[in-house]
Enzyme design. Structure first.
Site, PDB file in Angstrom:
ATOM      1  N   LYS A   1     -76.909  21.776  -1.297  1.00 53.88           N
ATOM      2  CA  LYS A   1     -75.764  21.265  -0.533  1.00 53.88           C
ATOM      3  C   LYS A   1     -75.067  20.124  -1.275  1.00 53.88           C
ATOM      4  CE  LYS A   1     -76.107  24.086   2.950  1.00 53.88           C
ATOM      5  NZ  LYS A   1     -75.052  25.113   3.187  1.00 53.88           N
TER       6      LYS A   1
ATOM      7  N   SER B   1     -71.523  22.804   4.922  1.00 50.21           N
ATOM      8  CA  SER B   1     -72.524  22.025   4.222  1.00 50.21           C
ATOM      9  C   SER B   1     -73.664  21.717   5.193  1.00 50.21           C
ATOM     10  CB  SER B   1     -71.895  20.758   3.649  1.00 50.21           C
ATOM     11  OG  SER B   1     -72.818  20.018   2.899  1.00 50.21           O
TER      12      SER B   1
ATOM     13  N   TYR C   1     -83.136  22.401  -0.726  1.00 48.00           N
ATOM     14  CA  TYR C   1     -82.025  22.669   0.193  1.00 48.00           C
ATOM     15  C   TYR C   1     -80.965  21.586   0.035  1.00 48.00           C
ATOM     16  CZ  TYR C   1     -79.548  23.587   4.592  1.00 48.00           C
ATOM     17  OH  TYR C   1     -78.588  23.863   5.540  1.00 48.00           O
TER      18      TYR C   1
END
Length: 291
Positions: free
Chosen positions: A159, A141, A155
């Site tokens: 995650k 992660s 982004y």
């Protein structure tokens, strides 16, 4: 599995293994005496790694966004080594830009690699791990899963999605003897930033971009990927690995700061939160007097 001498003979499957953290993970696994299926879009570095470790490395060309290709690569690894013990979902990409600046194709590309790619690998390896009754799936992660930050919104979204998926998966897989962990690294000297994609820009965000650039210039110090690999080995060697593992002092401190801020906010708004719940009969249910 451990041998009597304390060395290992486990089989790894690592995506994004041609460079950066993925390559560091592969090197560490090999140094520990394990065998590794290494997958990446760029196969040159993988072939060289295989040549340096005859019989212990299986290089696989793979684009994790291609679900069929992922299943074929996992099948090839299982067919070659006979089992899988540790799977590391490391392949990823970074797209930088303010949320408003992302086009549809850019947004989908970010999620395709970081979320859907990890999903396809997870789905592909689970039948083998379930049948074995063992295995450890490690999702790489990010610090970006702790909170959203300007210019990394998509982004972070990828995650956050990966972590929500992985929390559920950990509960689903536990009954089969399969472990799931999420690793949240801070900064490491990889090519994540040099290979990143940047969106087009809107002038309205120029002042914020300038402030961010100043912050990065003043305080961006990253670490050697070998340190992350050492931590990963400790994780997979553990009989009781955590669901989440923070890597780095900055990430560790930030995680606690974010958690405290959230808890403080929840506490301040407790009255509103509790007032928003009061159980009532289901709509259309007969009243007690009519029963």
């Amino acid at each position: 599995m451990r041998t009597s001498a304390g060395s290992t003979d486990r089989v790894w499957f690592i995506t994004g293994a041609s460079r950066g953290l993925g390559r560091a993970f592969a090197d560490a696994a090999l140094a520990a005496g394990d065998r590794v299926a290494v997958a990446a879009r760029s196969t040159g570095p993988l072939e060289r790694l295989a040549a340096a470790h005859p019989g212990r490395v299986l290089p696989l060309g793979l684009d994790v966004t291609d679900r069929d290709a992922v299943f074929a690569a996992v099948a090839a690894a299982v067919g070659h080594f006979g089992r899988l013990d540790i799977v590391v979902n490391n392949a990823g990409m970074l797209s930088m830009g303010m949320v408003e600046e992302f086009g549809e194709a850019e947004a989908r590309a970010q999620l395709d690699v970081n979320f859907f790619g990890a999903l396809w690998v997870s789905q592909a390896v689970l039948p083998t791990l379930r049948e074995q009754g063992s295995g450890h799936l490690v999702q790489i992660s990010s610090i970006a899963a702790l909170g959203g930050f300007p210019s990394t919104g998509l982004y972070s979204a990828s995650k956050f999605a990966l972590e929500g998926l992985s929390e559920a998966l950990a509960l689903e897989a536990a009954g089969f003897g399969v472990k799931v962990s999420m690793v949240q690294p801070g900064g490491y000297w990889t090519d994540l930033y040099t290979a990143m994609h940047s969106t087009g820009t809107l002038d309205a965000y120029d002042p914020l971009r300038a402030e961010l650039a100043k912050q990065f210039a003043e305080g961006s110090v990253d670490s050697d990927p070998k340190l992350a690999a050492e931590a990963l080995l400790k994780l997979v060697d553990s009989d009781e690995p955590p669901l989440r593992l923070l890597l780095g002092s900055m990430v560790y401190d930030l995680a606690f700061d974010i958690a405290r801020t959230r808890m403080d906010t929840w506490a301040r708004w407790e009255g509103v939160s509790r007032a928003a719940e009061h159980a009532v009969p289901a709509p259309g249910a007969p009243a007690d007097a009519d029963r």
